[in-house]
Design an enzyme around this catalytic site. Structure first.
Site, PDB file in Angstrom:
ATOM      1  N   ARG A  50       0.868  -1.186   0.000  1.00 26.42           N
ATOM      2  CA  ARG A  50       0.000   0.000   0.000  1.00 26.42           C
ATOM      3  C   ARG A  50       0.892   1.218   0.000  1.00 26.42           C
ATOM      4  O   ARG A  50       1.275   1.722   1.059  1.00 26.42           O
ATOM      5  CB  ARG A  50      -0.854   0.035   1.257  1.00 26.42           C
ATOM      6  CG  ARG A  50      -1.769  -1.151   1.413  1.00 26.42           C
ATOM      7  CD  ARG A  50      -2.534  -1.018   2.698  1.00 26.42           C
ATOM      8  NE  ARG A  50      -3.239  -2.253   3.013  1.00 26.42           N
ATOM      9  CZ  ARG A  50      -3.904  -2.458   4.133  1.00 26.42           C
ATOM     10  NH1 ARG A  50      -3.936  -1.515   5.075  1.00 26.42           N
ATOM     11  NH2 ARG A  50      -4.524  -3.602   4.353  1.00 26.42           N
ATOM     12  N   ASP A  52       2.187   5.072  -0.366  1.00 24.77           N
ATOM     13  CA  ASP A  52       1.660   6.394  -0.006  1.00 24.77           C
ATOM     14  C   ASP A  52       1.463   7.283  -1.219  1.00 24.77           C
ATOM     15  O   ASP A  52       1.997   7.016  -2.288  1.00 24.77           O
ATOM     16  CB  ASP A  52       2.688   7.124   0.870  1.00 24.77           C
ATOM     17  CG  ASP A  52       2.616   6.675   2.302  1.00 24.77           C
ATOM     18  OD1 ASP A  52       1.567   6.155   2.713  1.00 24.77           O
ATOM     19  OD2 ASP A  52       3.630   6.842   3.003  1.00 24.77           O
ATOM     20  N   ARG A 198      10.778   5.340   4.387  1.00 24.38           N
ATOM     21  CA  ARG A 198      11.084   6.771   4.331  1.00 24.38           C
ATOM     22  C   ARG A 198      11.711   7.263   5.637  1.00 24.38           C
ATOM     23  O   ARG A 198      12.609   8.112   5.624  1.00 24.38           O
ATOM     24  CB  ARG A 198       9.810   7.558   4.032  1.00 24.38           C
ATOM     25  CG  ARG A 198       9.312   7.331   2.610  1.00 24.38           C
ATOM     26  CD  ARG A 198       7.890   7.848   2.420  1.00 24.38           C
ATOM     27  NE  ARG A 198       7.776   9.239   2.815  1.00 24.38           N
ATOM     28  CZ  ARG A 198       6.622   9.878   2.943  1.00 24.38           C
ATOM     29  NH1 ARG A 198       5.473   9.247   2.701  1.00 24.38           N
ATOM     30  NH2 ARG A 198       6.597  11.140   3.304  1.00 24.38           N
TER      31      ARG A 198
END
Lengths: 249, 249
Positions: A50, A52, A198
């Site tokens: 999934r 971002d 990230r």
């Protein structure tokens, strides 16, 4: 019912993310809308990850179930025709057994994070890499990254919106390589927390800038506290690169 | 007066070309406008090449002459600040002798043409490569390219808008290399005719598709007739890669 395994390339810039959202366009919505138009069926897509808003994919894996008899080639051609001009391309399509599931059969996710380490802004790679002006020491970054390998409570590197039941994850790879002004960071794990790649990249970059020591990174990991996160790298440098399956898709 | 040698990276998509045009934005206009705002002077830019609308640059070379005392670093920073958000970046800036001229001192221009040889449309590389669906035989393309090397009358590969006094040019390199689905074509010459690289790439691609033989390419060259051009490859796959100077810039 036929299950089609899809390999998707997309530019994440115009999407709110992979997963269907109420407040804007998503990759899932684009694929489902295209598949529904082709088949006149209510098609749902399952994906390996999934991603971002703003995150790209070199080869996301997904599947859809369809009643209409179509070959894999026909499905790929029809989807690509319907997806234009959205920046999503079906670069692979196969008919797979019903037991194959894009999300649950996936045993490893691999990401690439691209930093462009230069003072000048990005023209050709705008929106495709994180521009970092201070010189980065990639050897220090690589050394720092190694302390994150293994099974840890990654709460520090986890978004407050993360829906995972446990903050414990097993990181199998975090490799930092420089090629000219590009620094490529390869990450692999069975699964990741929301924002984990990230957040790890952001903190490893702090080490590369000399603003954090490797011990600072270790202390942040050990703290298991989101407040100790040093930096979350921007979405537009991140690419979903590969999903690994024990059985061929 | 100080002469600044600039190295420019740009995404050619939004520009009518490098050279100033009456009917739309150009790279030259963007640089001159930024330099004028910094110096309050009427600044003119000279560049190594005149790229077409949509053609990109990895490292175009140019120069500007300025009275205002600025260091090379100050000029680079000020230009980049003024150029935002246009997709042009000054990636190098040096003060050079007045005898150094971005256009007239350049002894070789090097271009890169990128083909993405796959059936699926391009998502991540949209506008950055020419998508060619039929399988291309890169060995045949490389063999074909070699007959264009040397000094020839390239009228067949010349735009009707070309302003060059002579259609005779000396092509020093036309190298075809495949890396996965990417086919990279490297071209080098002292100078090129208008559309020459794109026209050569288009015809070499016809050989790669099997629609032309190498002899067809040779006959088209020998015909010295624009009507014999097989295909002009699109601008968005072309990159100005390097300008070579006998003396350092």
């Amino acid at each position: 019912m036929t299950r089609f395994a899809l390999t998707l390339e997309f530019d994440g810039t115009p999407f709110m993310g992979l997963q269907r959202q109420k407040h804007g366009p998503s990759v899932q919505q684009a694929i489902e809308t295209a598949a529904a138009a082709i088949t006149q069926e209510d098609v749902r897509m399952q994906a390996a990850g999934r991603t971002d808003a703003g995150v790209h994919a070199i080869a996301m894996r997904a599947h859809i179930d369809v009643e209409k008899p179509l070959s894999a080639f026909q499905m790929m051609e029809a989807l690509n025709a319907r997806l234009r001009p959205q920046p999503i391309a079906v670069i692979g399509c196969q008919i797979v057994a019903d037991a194959w599931h894009a999300r649950f059969s996936c045993i490893e996710r691999r990401y690439l994070y691209r930093i462009c380490n230069r003072r000048a802004p990005l023209a050709l790679s705008a929106g495709r890499a994180w521009q970092v002006a201070p010189p980065l020491d990639e050897e220090q970054m690589q050394a720092a990254a190694q302390i994150l390998i293994g099974t840890h409570d990654f709460t520090t590197f986890r978004s407050v919106h993360c829906q995972s039941q446990s903050p414990v994850k097993s990181l199998s790879l975090l490799q930092v390589e420089r090629s000219g002004e590009d620094i490529m960071i390869h990450a692999a794990a069975r699964s990741f927390l929301h924002h984990q790649v990230r957040s790890m990249v952001g903190c490893v970059a702090l080490v590369g800038m000399g603003r954090w020591t490797i011990d600072d990174l270790g202390a942040a990991l050990a703290a298991r506290n989101r407040q100790r996160l040093g930096l979350n790298a921007p979405a537009h440098g991140l690419y979903f690169k590969e999903a690994v399956y024990a059985v061929a898709g």
